[in-house]
Design a protein around this motif. Sequence first.
Motif, mmCIF file in Angstrom:
data_model
loop_
_atom_site.group_PDB
_atom_site.id
_atom_site.type_symbol
_atom_site.label_atom_id
_atom_site.label_comp_id
_atom_site.label_asym_id
_atom_site.label_seq_id
_atom_site.Cartn_x
_atom_site.Cartn_y
_atom_site.Cartn_z
ATOM 1 N N LEU A 109 6.777 -7.450 -8.672
ATOM 2 C CA LEU A 109 6.111 -6.183 -8.423
ATOM 3 C C LEU A 109 6.956 -5.014 -8.932
ATOM 4 O O LEU A 109 8.178 -5.005 -8.794
ATOM 5 N N ALA A 157 1.872 -2.450 -4.901
ATOM 6 C CA ALA A 157 3.003 -3.071 -4.212
ATOM 7 C C ALA A 157 3.098 -2.534 -2.792
ATOM 8 O O ALA A 157 2.643 -1.421 -2.508
ATOM 9 N N THR A 202 7.892 -10.095 -4.512
ATOM 10 C CA THR A 202 6.745 -10.845 -5.016
ATOM 11 C C THR A 202 6.131 -11.635 -3.877
ATOM 12 O O THR A 202 6.702 -11.726 -2.780
ATOM 13 N N ALA A 207 2.676 -12.169 -8.522
ATOM 14 C CA ALA A 207 2.462 -10.820 -7.989
ATOM 15 C C ALA A 207 1.023 -10.605 -7.537
ATOM 16 O O ALA A 207 0.718 -9.590 -6.901
ATOM 17 N N HIS A 208 0.117 -11.533 -7.865
ATOM 18 C CA HIS A 208 -1.306 -11.352 -7.580
ATOM 19 C C HIS A 208 -1.839 -12.592 -6.862
ATOM 20 O O HIS A 208 -2.259 -13.556 -7.504
#
Length: 448
Positions: free
Chosen positions: A206, A218, A229, A364-365
Motif C-alpha cells: 500500500l 490505505a 498490506t 493490496a487488494h
Amino acid sequence: MPATSQMHLELEDIQSGVLRPRPSPYAATYIVLRIDDPRQGRQLIGRLTDIVTPAAAAGTTDRDTFVSVALSYEGLKALGVPEASLASFAWEFQQGMTARATALGDLGESAPEFWEKPFGTSQVHLVLIGVAPDEARLEAAIARGRQAFADLTGVVPIWRQDCRAPPDEKEPFGFRDGISHPAVEGSGIPGDNPYEQPLKAGELVLGYEDELGAIAPAPEPAALGRNGTYVVFRKLHQRVAEFRRYLRNNAKDTQDEELLAAKMMGRWRSGAPLALCPLHDDPELGADSTRNNAFLYRQDDSIGYSTPRGSHVRRCNPRDSDVAGVVRLHRMIRRGTAYGPLLPEGVTEDDGAERGLMFAFVGAHLKRQFEFVQSEWINGGDFLGLGDARDPVAGAALGDGSFSIPNKPIPRRLKGLARFVVTRGGEYGFMPSLSGLRWLSNLGGEAT
C-alpha cells in the motif's frame, strides 16, 4: 524482462514476509495470539517491532530467516485502534473470513462451523509467523517472538501450527511446490519467470502505484497504512488418499495416473510444466528453478492441448492467456508450507492424520486479488468458457465436479470429482509496516 526498476520501495519499513519468497527447503511456524489487555497488547507490538525482519535485510546472510506479524480486524479493535481508523480498512477485511465464507466457496465440510478453533471465532487477534531454512534457525527466530509475550498475561497464545518441507520438497499430493513467485518493481528480488514483466509495487504494498496507475485506498493514518498490506491465512487439509483413488479409478494404468495428475495440476509431480514438456515428465527441468517457470501460454498453448485451461496452475495464474479480466490485476504472492505426516507412497486408504498446507496470500487488494481468484477462477469457469466447472484439485466440488482435457479427435472428460481440499480455518490479516507497528504500540502513549 528486468526484475527491478528505478522506483523506490521503502524496504527498510516493509516487513520481509511481504516480499520475500519462502526459502527452499523451509521450516515455518504460525502462532495465533488473543489480546485480552489492550495495554499489554500494545507492549507486545512495541517489542515485536525490534524482532520483525524488514525487507531491506534481504541482502544479509540471514535473509531467508524472518519473523512477520499480522493483525486481524478484531485484533486491531483489541489494541484500541480508534473507530475512524478501523473504518478506513478494506470492507472485506472488516468483515473477516468467516463472513466471506459463501463468496470463498467455504461451504459444506469447509464451512466455518466445522473449522478448527479458534478459527471462525472472534479470538484470532494476532498471527506471529517464523520462516527459516531449517528448524534450528526457525527455533532461534521464533523463540525471540515467544519471549516478547512470555511475561504478558493479557496476551494469550491459543493456537500453533508447525510446518516443514517434506524431504523431496513436494506438497502432500506429491507435486513440487513453491515454484512461482512474481517480480515486484523496486524490491530487488527477482521473479522466476523471465517472460513476466515485474508487477507494479502497489499491487502488493500500500502507498504505491498499482497496475491501474492508481494508489489503492490505505488504512488511515498514513503512518499505519503506508508500506503495509493485506494477508490471507488458510489452513487447507488435503485428502491425499481420495485424490490417489480418484486417479487410479479413472486411469488406464499407472503411467496414465501420472498423466491425469499432471493434466489436473498443470505440472508433472517433479514440477516440470506441461507447457514445456507435454508428453512426459522431465525431473531435471522440474528441479531447475531457472527454467521450470519460464513459459507463457498464448503463443505455445492457447487452446490447452498441453496445459488444459481448467488445470489448477493455469487457473491460478493464466499468465498471457486470453481470459475474461486482466490477469495482472489479479496477481498476488502465494506461499504454501506443508504440515502433517506424509501418507506413505501407494497408500489409498485414509489413515485419519491431518496433512495439508498452511497458505498465505499477500496483496493490496483483497477483493480483486484473493477473493476474485477464489470465487471466479478456482470455483468458477466462465472466465475460461468452461461454464460452472471448478478447479479439479482445489475447487469446492461435491462429488459432481468435471474436468475436460482437450484432445484430438475427442476431448477426454473426467466426472465425479470430489472435494480434495477442505478448509480447516483461516482469517484475513493486515501486515503493517515497521512504522505502522510503532504507531500501534504508542496508541495509548505508554512506554513499550
